[in-house]
Design a protein around this motif. Structure first.
Motif, short mmCIF file in Angstrom:
data_model
loop_
_atom_site.label_atom_id
_atom_site.label_comp_id
_atom_site.label_asym_id
_atom_site.label_seq_id
_atom_site.Cartn_x
_atom_site.Cartn_y
_atom_site.Cartn_z
N ILE A 195 0.86 -1.18 0.00
CA ILE A 195 0.00 0.00 0.00
C ILE A 195 0.90 1.24 0.00
O ILE A 195 1.83 1.33 0.81
N PHE A 196 0.63 2.16 -0.90
CA PHE A 196 1.48 3.34 -1.03
C PHE A 196 1.07 4.42 -0.04
O PHE A 196 -0.12 4.67 0.18
N LEU A 197 2.07 5.08 0.53
CA LEU A 197 1.83 6.28 1.33
C LEU A 197 2.01 7.49 0.42
O LEU A 197 2.89 7.51 -0.44
N GLU A 198 1.20 8.51 0.64
CA GLU A 198 1.19 9.66 -0.24
C GLU A 198 2.01 10.83 0.30
O GLU A 198 1.86 11.22 1.47
N ILE A 199 2.86 11.36 -0.57
CA ILE A 199 3.45 12.68 -0.37
C ILE A 199 2.57 13.65 -1.15
O ILE A 199 2.41 13.51 -2.36
N THR A 200 1.97 14.60 -0.47
CA THR A 200 0.92 15.42 -1.07
C THR A 200 1.35 16.87 -1.28
O THR A 200 2.09 17.44 -0.46
N ALA A 201 0.83 17.46 -2.34
CA ALA A 201 1.05 18.88 -2.60
C ALA A 201 -0.02 19.75 -1.94
O ALA A 201 0.11 20.97 -1.92
N ARG A 202 -1.04 19.16 -1.39
CA ARG A 202 -2.19 19.91 -0.89
C ARG A 202 -1.83 20.69 0.38
O ARG A 202 -1.28 20.12 1.33
N SER A 211 -9.03 21.92 -8.01
CA SER A 211 -9.24 23.02 -8.95
C SER A 211 -8.07 23.08 -9.93
O SER A 211 -7.02 22.47 -9.69
N PRO A 212 -8.22 23.82 -11.04
CA PRO A 212 -7.12 23.88 -12.02
C PRO A 212 -5.80 24.35 -11.43
O PRO A 212 -4.72 23.86 -11.81
N GLY A 213 -5.85 25.27 -10.47
CA GLY A 213 -4.62 25.78 -9.88
C GLY A 213 -3.87 24.76 -9.04
O GLY A 213 -2.70 24.99 -8.68
N ASP A 214 -4.50 23.65 -8.72
CA ASP A 214 -3.84 22.60 -7.93
C ASP A 214 -2.98 21.67 -8.77
O ASP A 214 -2.17 20.92 -8.22
N LEU A 215 -3.17 21.69 -10.08
CA LEU A 215 -2.46 20.76 -10.94
C LEU A 215 -0.99 21.15 -11.05
O LEU A 215 -0.65 22.32 -11.18
N MET A 216 -0.12 20.16 -11.01
CA MET A 216 1.32 20.40 -11.00
C MET A 216 1.96 20.07 -12.34
O MET A 216 1.58 19.08 -12.99
N ASN A 217 2.96 20.88 -12.72
CA ASN A 217 3.80 20.47 -13.83
C ASN A 217 4.92 19.57 -13.31
O ASN A 217 5.00 19.30 -12.10
N ASP A 218 5.78 19.11 -14.20
CA ASP A 218 6.81 18.16 -13.80
C ASP A 218 7.75 18.74 -12.76
O ASP A 218 8.14 18.07 -11.80
N ASN A 219 8.11 20.01 -12.92
CA ASN A 219 9.02 20.64 -11.98
C ASN A 219 8.40 20.75 -10.58
O ASN A 219 9.07 20.51 -9.57
N ALA A 220 7.12 21.09 -10.52
CA ALA A 220 6.45 21.21 -9.24
C ALA A 220 6.39 19.87 -8.51
O ALA A 220 6.55 19.80 -7.29
N ARG A 221 6.14 18.80 -9.26
CA ARG A 221 6.12 17.47 -8.65
C ARG A 221 7.46 17.14 -8.02
O ARG A 221 7.53 16.60 -6.91
N GLU A 222 8.54 17.46 -8.74
CA GLU A 222 9.87 17.16 -8.21
C GLU A 222 10.16 17.99 -6.96
O GLU A 222 10.77 17.49 -6.00
N LEU A 223 9.73 19.24 -6.94
CA LEU A 223 9.95 20.07 -5.76
C LEU A 223 9.22 19.52 -4.54
O LEU A 223 9.74 19.56 -3.42
N VAL A 224 8.02 19.00 -4.75
CA VAL A 224 7.25 18.44 -3.63
C VAL A 224 7.97 17.24 -3.04
O VAL A 224 8.11 17.12 -1.82
N ILE A 225 8.45 16.35 -3.89
CA ILE A 225 9.08 15.13 -3.37
C ILE A 225 10.44 15.44 -2.76
O ILE A 225 10.82 14.89 -1.72
N ARG A 226 11.19 16.35 -3.37
CA ARG A 226 12.47 16.73 -2.78
C ARG A 226 12.27 17.51 -1.47
O ARG A 226 13.02 17.34 -0.51
N GLY A 227 11.24 18.33 -1.43
CA GLY A 227 10.96 19.10 -0.23
C GLY A 227 10.56 18.23 0.95
O GLY A 227 10.68 18.65 2.11
N ALA A 228 10.09 17.04 0.66
CA ALA A 228 9.73 16.10 1.73
C ALA A 228 10.96 15.42 2.32
O ALA A 228 10.84 14.68 3.31
#
Length: 213
Positions: free
Chosen positions: A140-147, A176-193
């Motif tokens: 079961i996967f644990l989520e790293i979230t941008a929310r 909402s549309p503003g919550d959607l991430m581009n590739d760079n944003a996804r990487e920042l979230v995971i690195r920031g964790a």
């Protein structure tokens, strides 16, 4: 690119499923889980409704994962609801974890982590090592979230996952549309964790887990 946790007007999101799919296709996604909030009152309706746009998703080059996010139900109902979702055709079952910013019932994380029908525990808050170990044993996967709000405990989730061998996914929990991430944003979230650099690419793609086919 993937996102396994998104919402539409079928619950509290702002977009029709097709608009969400189109916007994500433009951003470069190829796998999307539409996982609107569900309890016993609407779970069957959500699964059937999302399934109707599968062909539309294919037209946009998207692999659609029909799913639900089991949300704020009594923990003892999680197993029954997750099994029902899979029996009715859900590709993915997400459980709304014990985030620190909502009154999720205590015991939700453990019930999710010990259920064979659950795929992702979303924003699991201050998840314990015992709970994460149960999730690891069941893949079961644990989520790293941008929310916002939910992401306050991303560092803790990443640390516990590393200590227990639990797999991680990074999701937007988009409403909402503003919550959607581009590739760079996804990487920042995971690195920031605080995820080690050697695991970043593995987590950002689905090539090593069951959702990539």
């Amino acid at each position: 690119m993937y996102d396994l946790h998104t919402h539409t007007i079928l619950s509290d999101g702002e977009l029709l499923p097709c608009e969400l799919i189109r916007r994500m296709a433009v951003l470069g996604y190829d796998t999307i889980g539409i996982t609107d909030h569900a309890d016993m009152s609407n779970i069957s309706h959500i699964i059937a409704a999302i399934e109707r746009v599968r062909n539309s998703a294919e037209e946009y080059g998207i692999k659609l994962l029909t799913g639900v996010e089991i949300t704020h139900v009594p923990p003892t109902e999680i197993h029954r609801l997750a099994k029902l979702a899979k029996d009715e055709g859900a590709d993915i079952v997400v459980v709304h974890g014990e985030t620190v910013v909502e009154p999720v019932a205590s015991g939700t994380n453990m019930q999710a982590c010990t259920c064979e029908y659950v795929d992702v525990l979303a924003h699991p808050g201050l998840i314990t090592r015992e709970e994460a170990q149960e999730a690891s044993e069941r893949d079961i996967f644990l989520e790293i979230t941008a929310r916002g709000g939910h992401n306050r405990t991303n560092g803790h989730v990443a640390l516990v996952a590393r200590e227990t061998g639990c797999n991680l996914v990074v999701d937007s929990d988009a409403h909402s549309p503003g919550d959607l991430m581009n590739d760079n944003a996804r990487e920042l979230v995971i690195r920031g964790a605080g995820v080690p650099s050697g695991r970043v690419e593995e987590i950002l793609t689905l090539k090593t887990n069951r959702f990539y086919r």
